[in-house]
Design an enzyme around this catalytic site. Sequence first.
Site, PDB file in Angstrom:
ATOM      1  N   ASN A 180       0.853  -1.163   0.020  1.00 42.29           N
ATOM      2  CA  ASN A 180       0.073   0.000   0.110  1.00 42.29           C
ATOM      3  C   ASN A 180       0.794   1.335  -0.139  1.00 42.29           C
ATOM      4  O   ASN A 180       0.214   2.250  -0.406  1.00 42.29           O
ATOM      5  CB  ASN A 180      -1.067   0.102   1.213  1.00 42.29           C
ATOM      6  CG  ASN A 180      -0.193   0.000   2.659  1.00 42.29           C
ATOM      7  OD1 ASN A 180       0.935  -0.473   2.627  1.00 42.29           O
ATOM      8  ND2 ASN A 180      -1.015   0.454   3.419  1.00 42.29           N
ATOM      9  N   GLU A 277       4.517  -4.217  11.818  1.00 40.73           N
ATOM     10  CA  GLU A 277       3.538  -3.261  11.531  1.00 40.73           C
ATOM     11  C   GLU A 277       2.333  -3.926  10.927  1.00 40.73           C
ATOM     12  O   GLU A 277       2.518  -4.219   9.703  1.00 40.73           O
ATOM     13  CB  GLU A 277       4.292  -2.076  10.929  1.00 40.73           C
ATOM     14  CG  GLU A 277       5.058  -1.346  11.526  1.00 40.73           C
ATOM     15  CD  GLU A 277       4.696  -0.389  12.548  1.00 40.73           C
ATOM     16  OE1 GLU A 277       3.460  -0.269  12.574  1.00 40.73           O
ATOM     17  OE2 GLU A 277       5.396   0.407  13.388  1.00 40.73           O
ATOM     18  N   GLU A 491       7.833   2.609  14.346  1.00 39.14           N
ATOM     19  CA  GLU A 491       8.392   3.046  13.165  1.00 39.14           C
ATOM     20  C   GLU A 491       8.265   4.676  13.499  1.00 39.14           C
ATOM     21  O   GLU A 491       7.476   5.345  14.163  1.00 39.14           O
ATOM     22  CB  GLU A 491       7.838   2.738  12.033  1.00 39.14           C
ATOM     23  CG  GLU A 491       8.297   1.293  11.763  1.00 39.14           C
ATOM     24  CD  GLU A 491       8.202   1.026  10.280  1.00 39.14           C
ATOM     25  OE1 GLU A 491       7.092   1.420   9.628  1.00 39.14           O
ATOM     26  OE2 GLU A 491       8.807   0.074   9.689  1.00 39.14           O
TER      27      GLU A 491
HETATM   28  N1  LIG Z   1       0.971  -1.094  10.539  1.00 46.00           N
HETATM   29  C1  LIG Z   1       1.403  -0.841   9.484  1.00 46.00           C
HETATM   30  O1  LIG Z   1       2.099   0.183   9.317  1.00 46.00           O
HETATM   31  C2  LIG Z   1       0.853  -1.479   7.999  1.00 46.00           C
HETATM   32  C3  LIG Z   1       1.105  -0.718   6.966  1.00 46.00           C
HETATM   33  C4  LIG Z   1       0.657  -1.075   5.698  1.00 46.00           C
HETATM   34  C5  LIG Z   1       0.046  -2.447   5.580  1.00 46.00           C
HETATM   35  N2  LIG Z   1      -0.175  -2.948   6.703  1.00 46.00           N
HETATM   36  C6  LIG Z   1      -0.981  -4.217   6.661  1.00 46.00           C
HETATM   37  O2  LIG Z   1      -0.618  -4.947   5.495  1.00 46.00           O
HETATM   38  C7  LIG Z   1      -1.641  -5.772   4.993  1.00 46.00           C
HETATM   39  C8  LIG Z   1      -1.620  -5.575   3.601  1.00 46.00           C
HETATM   40  O3  LIG Z   1      -0.517  -5.842   2.967  1.00 46.00           O
HETATM   41  P1  LIG Z   1      -0.154  -7.103   2.212  1.00 46.00           P
HETATM   42  O4  LIG Z   1      -1.395  -7.822   1.651  1.00 46.00           O
HETATM   43  O5  LIG Z   1       0.804  -7.056   1.281  1.00 46.00           O
HETATM   44  O6  LIG Z   1       0.428  -8.047   3.488  1.00 46.00           O
HETATM   45  P2  LIG Z   1       1.011  -9.785   3.663  1.00 46.00           P
HETATM   46  O7  LIG Z   1       1.085  -9.958   4.969  1.00 46.00           O
HETATM   47  O8  LIG Z   1       0.095 -10.536   2.693  1.00 46.00           O
HETATM   48  O9  LIG Z   1       2.482  -9.430   2.854  1.00 46.00           O
HETATM   49  C9  LIG Z   1       3.322  -8.549   3.237  1.00 46.00           C
HETATM   50  C10 LIG Z   1       4.631  -9.077   2.916  1.00 46.00           C
HETATM   51  O10 LIG Z   1       4.862 -10.248   3.475  1.00 46.00           O
HETATM   52  C11 LIG Z   1       5.490 -11.264   2.539  1.00 46.00           C
HETATM   53  N3  LIG Z   1       5.212 -12.461   2.864  1.00 46.00           N
HETATM   54  C12 LIG Z   1       3.947 -13.073   2.753  1.00 46.00           C
HETATM   55  N4  LIG Z   1       4.121 -14.338   3.465  1.00 46.00           N
HETATM   56  C13 LIG Z   1       5.367 -14.371   3.994  1.00 46.00           C
HETATM   57  C14 LIG Z   1       6.121 -15.273   4.557  1.00 46.00           C
HETATM   58  N5  LIG Z   1       5.309 -16.561   4.849  1.00 46.00           N
HETATM   59  N6  LIG Z   1       7.357 -15.070   5.067  1.00 46.00           N
HETATM   60  C15 LIG Z   1       8.143 -13.868   4.701  1.00 46.00           C
HETATM   61  N7  LIG Z   1       7.267 -12.919   4.012  1.00 46.00           N
HETATM   62  C16 LIG Z   1       5.913 -13.165   3.647  1.00 46.00           C
HETATM   63  C17 LIG Z   1       4.730 -10.667   1.264  1.00 46.00           C
HETATM   64  O11 LIG Z   1       5.325 -11.103   0.162  1.00 46.00           O
HETATM   65  C18 LIG Z   1       4.810  -9.020   1.244  1.00 46.00           C
HETATM   66  O12 LIG Z   1       6.145  -8.539   0.722  1.00 46.00           O
HETATM   67  C19 LIG Z   1      -2.847  -5.133   5.699  1.00 46.00           C
HETATM   68  O13 LIG Z   1      -3.307  -5.946   6.726  1.00 46.00           O
HETATM   69  C20 LIG Z   1      -2.537  -3.929   6.473  1.00 46.00           C
HETATM   70  O14 LIG Z   1      -3.077  -3.558   7.580  1.00 46.00           O
HETATM   71  C21 LIG Z   1       0.117  -2.681   8.040  1.00 46.00           C
HETATM   72  C1  LIG Z   2      -1.510   6.940   5.475  1.00 43.34           C
HETATM   73  N1  LIG Z   2      -0.644   7.157   6.395  1.00 43.34           N
HETATM   74  C2  LIG Z   2      -0.869   7.914   7.375  1.00 43.34           C
HETATM   75  C3  LIG Z   2       0.793   7.736   5.623  1.00 43.34           C
HETATM   76  C4  LIG Z   2      -0.088   5.812   6.973  1.00 43.34           C
HETATM   77  C5  LIG Z   2       0.690   4.987   6.421  1.00 43.34           C
HETATM   78  C6  LIG Z   2       0.890   3.735   7.323  1.00 43.34           C
HETATM   79  C7  LIG Z   2      -0.248   2.782   6.959  1.00 43.34           C
HETATM   80  O1  LIG Z   2      -0.419   2.102   5.959  1.00 43.34           O
END
Ligand SMILES: NC(=O)c1ccc[n+]([C@@H]2O[C@H](COP(=O)([O-])OP(=O)(O)OC[C@H]3O[C@@H](n4cnc5c(N)ncnc54)[C@H](O)[C@@H]3O)[C@@H](O)[C@H]2O)c1
Ligand SMILES: C[N+](C)(C)CCCC=O
Length: 517
Positions: A180, A277, A491
Amino acid sequence: MLRRLLGFPWRPATAPTLSAVVRCLSSGAINITVPLNFWAGQRRISQENRKENVYEPATGRVLCHLEQCGEEEVGQAVKAAKSAFGPWSKMSGMERARIMIEAAHLIESRREEIAEMEVVNNGKSITEARLDVDSARLCIEYYAGLASTLAGQHVQLPGGSFAYTRREPLGVCVGIGAWNYPFQIAAWKSAPALACGNSMVFKPSPVTPVTAVLLAEIYAKAGAPEGLFNVVQGGQETGSLLCHHPDVAKVSFTGSVPTGQKIMEMASKGIKPVTLELGGKSPLIIFKDSDLENAVRGALMANFLSQGQVCSNGTRVYVQKDILPEFVEEVVKRTQAITIGDPLLESTRMGALVSRPHLDKVLSFVEQAKKEGATVLCGGEPFVPSDPKLRGGYYMTPCVLGDCTDEMTCVKEEIFGPVMSVLSFKTEQEVLQRANNTTMGLAAGVFTRDVTRAHRLVEQLEAGSCFINNYNITPVEVPFGGFKMSGIGRENGQVTIEFYSQLKTVFVEMGDVDSLF
Ligand SMILES: NC(=O)c1ccc[n+]([C@@H]2O[C@H](COP(=O)([O-])OP(=O)(O)OC[C@H]3O[C@@H](n4cnc5c(N)ncnc54)[C@H](O)[C@@H]3O)[C@@H](O)[C@H]2O)c1
Ligand SMILES: C[N+](C)(C)CCCC=O
């Protein structure tokens, strides 16, 4: 503009017309053919020969192919990072800062092209992508500023003896990113890691592999030692190889809760520290004494940035019963006015969701909400732009759901799309209990003119980032991260230094050894 077009390693799908060059990029006009892996100072082709399609969300077209990294490539990237760690960790903070500041300048000078590439690969609007690039740059500047302030403590002991502590880097850190905020996540992870003297191997999401490699090139051009910041592409297999690698000291992960659990499990085998995160299902509480205009703006910012694909989104919007009708009327009116379309156009406020499967998943949440008794107040439908080249893109109309209750799936689960669930409440105690009734704890927001109430509530909200009379602002000076299942560590902000360094204690005896034997 021409120099920028020529200088950047992609080629237009068709020869650029003069208007394309003058006007800027347009969706559907780019193919990326250069390798997206980067280690030991250059872009690399993977020997694995396992290729995956990468799509342009605005058009649904194949944008490029991702070459997954296997054991051999991951090994080479980690080896490069390990050799860069030596010289980098020995530099003074001021020396590291100078290179990081140069990287920040390079980002500033390439702001537009990085933002455009983010749009082409992620689908978010160019206006938002520019802000993401700015946040990445500011983060690098901020940690460059902190690099020279890393210091230990001096502790006086009896007899003139003393102890001191040294804040030391961890070694090779791994960063694994979500799709994202591809460029911003790479910067939010690498900036504190590098400031502390670590090196990094970063794995972007396979859905958005395009911009992390630009950051790698920028650090290299800024004068970082070869191998300081490396990029390996791939999915869970590549990620798992990184987590298990014996020369990796730490894993910093952004993504979903289930993947976060796996990362923690893998890291635990080597007792490696993790930063997690993860996802959220954050509450936004709006009291009847709020400034309604600001509350409406806050609710929109809490739900529709980046097509709703934001971890910290306040998707459970609790509105005090007395103002529910006015609030809903205004929110629906403004949601319906959001301009959806080509994310590269300045006028667009909402672009395309990241992929076809993700769009389908978000739409199915809306269907489920209807079945469970929620009312669609607006949106929630696939959207087909009038421009023929965008017809295969992944668009939907932003959605507001009314008549929601706490038991509904749309209120309990992270949708990660432009879907706001509106709920009503009567009292402060009641809403507090409902807001906290979740396993997640990333963020929470309160709108009220009563400052005492705002602080009283925030004290009891189980969330890592709380907003009073605003939402979703993340200045890099301020720590960001979750409570409960939304994560571990932080972070941004000064505290993040602690998550990318370790403390060494040194005892110094000034007298004789007092032996019991
Ligand atoms: N808290 C935060 O700062 C934050 C920020 C952005 C997104 N997110 C969360 O991320 C999610 C959406 O992102 P997504 O669909 O890319 O998440 P995801 O968990 O599917 O994937 C994230 C990353 O992990 C890798 N990955 C997947 N399985 C793995 C494994 N077994 N071992 C190592 N790496 C692996 C993926 O290739 C990708 O690079 C949402 O739940 C969102 O809330 C959190
Ligand atoms: C949209 N913000 C505020 C930049 C948060 C980014 C981190 C989460 O996805």
